[in-house]
Design an enzyme around this catalytic site. Structure first.
Site, PDB file in Angstrom:
ATOM      1  N   GLY A   1       6.637   9.728  -2.036  1.00 38.10           N
ATOM      2  CA  GLY A   1       5.415   8.771  -2.986  1.00 38.10           C
ATOM      3  C   GLY A   1       4.476   9.344  -2.426  1.00 38.10           C
ATOM      4  O   GLY A   1       3.475   9.308  -3.416  1.00 38.10           O
ATOM      5  N   HIS A   2       3.916   8.211  -0.897  1.00 41.24           N
ATOM      6  CA  HIS A   2       3.126   8.095  -1.127  1.00 41.24           C
ATOM      7  C   HIS A   2       1.785   9.733  -0.264  1.00 41.24           C
ATOM      8  O   HIS A   2       1.243   9.969  -0.576  1.00 41.24           O
ATOM      9  CB  HIS A   2       2.590   7.266   0.625  1.00 41.24           C
ATOM     10  CG  HIS A   2       2.823   5.813   1.036  1.00 41.24           C
ATOM     11  ND1 HIS A   2       3.639   5.502   1.071  1.00 41.24           N
ATOM     12  CD2 HIS A   2       2.550   5.110   0.043  1.00 41.24           C
ATOM     13  CE1 HIS A   2       4.167   4.509   1.066  1.00 41.24           C
ATOM     14  NE2 HIS A   2       2.788   4.086   0.043  1.00 41.24           N
TER      15      HIS A   2
ATOM     16  N   MET B   1      -0.038   0.410   1.837  1.00 39.95           N
ATOM     17  CA  MET B   1       0.195  -0.846   2.624  1.00 39.95           C
ATOM     18  C   MET B   1       0.689   0.190   3.953  1.00 39.95           C
ATOM     19  O   MET B   1       1.522  -0.700   4.748  1.00 39.95           O
ATOM     20  CB  MET B   1       0.874  -2.065   2.163  1.00 39.95           C
ATOM     21  CG  MET B   1       0.357  -2.552   1.512  1.00 39.95           C
ATOM     22  SD  MET B   1       0.687  -4.187   0.985  1.00 39.95           S
ATOM     23  CE  MET B   1       2.515  -4.358   0.264  1.00 39.95           C
TER      24      MET B   1
ATOM     25  N   GLN C   1      -1.832 -10.281  -0.698  1.00 40.22           N
ATOM     26  CA  GLN C   1      -0.473 -10.286  -2.114  1.00 40.22           C
ATOM     27  C   GLN C   1       0.593 -10.705  -1.370  1.00 40.22           C
ATOM     28  O   GLN C   1       1.715 -10.656  -2.647  1.00 40.22           O
ATOM     29  CB  GLN C   1      -1.090  -8.540  -2.545  1.00 40.22           C
ATOM     30  CG  GLN C   1      -0.393  -8.187  -1.492  1.00 40.22           C
ATOM     31  CD  GLN C   1      -0.515  -6.374  -2.122  1.00 40.22           C
ATOM     32  OE1 GLN C   1      -1.800  -5.436  -1.686  1.00 40.22           O
ATOM     33  NE2 GLN C   1       0.584  -5.639  -2.331  1.00 40.22           N
TER      34      GLN C   1
HETATM   35  O1  PAF Z   1       0.727  -0.682  -3.738  1.00 39.66           O
HETATM   36  C1  PAF Z   1       0.594  -1.155  -3.015  1.00 39.66           C
HETATM   37  O2  PAF Z   1       0.816  -0.365  -1.683  1.00 39.66           O
HETATM   38  C2  PAF Z   1      -1.067  -2.351  -2.495  1.00 39.66           C
HETATM   39  O3  PAF Z   1      -0.563  -3.211  -3.494  1.00 39.66           O
HETATM   40  C3  PAF Z   1      -2.407  -1.674  -2.846  1.00 39.66           C
HETATM   41  C4  PAF Z   1      -2.014  -1.904  -4.161  1.00 39.66           C
HETATM   42  C5  PAF Z   1      -2.154  -0.521  -0.861  1.00 39.66           C
HETATM   43  C6  PAF Z   1      -3.290  -2.676  -2.220  1.00 39.66           C
HETATM   44  O4  PAF Z   1      -2.544  -3.674  -1.466  1.00 39.66           O
END
Ligand code: PAF
Length: 257
Positions: free
Chosen positions: A31-32, A25, A56
């Site tokens: 981490g990413h 997101m 979500q």
């Molecule tokens: O972990 C996240 O950043 C979100 O839940 C994801 C997996 C990108 C789904 O929108």
């Protein structure tokens, strides 16, 4: 690195060979980046999705203030060796008339605390898996309950993707990196450290939940509980610090591959 916004463009940008997907997101942190680097090392083509998924977020959630900086994210993704950055609009992902949802029957602290959250996560991830058709999708251990839900979905619906989990990246003091840490004041950050410290106290204890609860040091946990993910036992917890909700976990037994 190509930035694509439309499903049609994404399809044209994919080529043969082992493909890795890192769903995100945005608001990238180490981490990413660790997921992107792992994807780079293991795959021929690396696709990262950057989409703040409205489905979500609940009514009480913080979607409006979710940190966004596409330019910065794009340059970090490029440095990490990403080939394609998919940045769809909400209309691209949920066009008018969209009415199909994936409802994994999840139990556990996050499912209880955030009704509808995992329905949104599972739906968007299944769409991303269908669009990108990755061999491997990379997720962080911090979101272990999300991993459990997605693995359940992949098994139940015979989705041909391997869900790979990489260790949580922490700052020098031990706080799990999260895009939401940006909301914490310095004083709140100090209080937030109670969460990883409590989990660490529970990790080797005879009764991990009781030991972690006892070590919370005034921090009020929403839940502290054990979670089984494919044979590994994790001690998981969530706490609100000011207006920021934090989650974290540690492995008490087994391994998360
Ligand atoms: O972990 C996240 O950043 C979100 O839940 C994801 C997996 C990108 C789904 O929108």
């Amino acid at each position: 690195m190509r930035i694509v916004r439309r499903v049609t463009e994404l399809r044209l940008a994919l080529h043969d060979g082992r493909r890795g997907l890192v769903p995100t997101m945005g608001a990238f942190h180490e981490g990413h980046l660790s997921l992107m680097r792992a994807a780079r090392a293991q795959c021929e083509q690396v696709v990262v999705s950057l989409f703040v998924n409205p489905a979500q977020f609940g009514a009480r959630d913080d979607m409006g203030r979710y940190p966004r900086d596409e330019e910065r994210d794009a340059s970090l993704a490029e440095e990490a060796g990403v080939d394609v950055l998919f940045v769809p609009s909400p209309q691209e992902m949920y066009p008018e008339g969209f009415d199909t949802w994936v409802d994994v029957d999840a139990t556990g602290g996050e499912a209880r605390a955030r009704p509808g959250h995992f329905r949104g996560v599972a739906t968007v991830c299944l769409k991303l898996f269908n669009l990108v058709r990755p061999d491997v999708a990379f997720f962080g251990q911090k979101d272990a309950q999300q991993v459990a839900v997605l693995r359940r979905m992949v098994r139940d619906l015979n989705v041909g993707v391997h869900i790979r989990v990489l260790p949580t990246v922490r700052d020098a003091a031990g706080l799990a990196l999260s895009s939401r840490n940006a909301y914490l004041t310095e004083a709140e950050r100090q209080r937030a450290l109670g969460l990883p410290r409590a989990l660490e106290a529970g990790r080797t204890a005879h009764d991990p939940v009781a030991a972690a609860r006892a070590a919370l040091n005034g921090l009020e946990a929403e839940y502290v509980e054990l979670l089984d993910v494919d044979g590994a036992t994790l001690l998981t917890a969530a706490a609100r610090v000011g207006s920021t909700r934090l989650i974290d976990n540690v492995i008490v037994e087994g391994e998360l591959a």
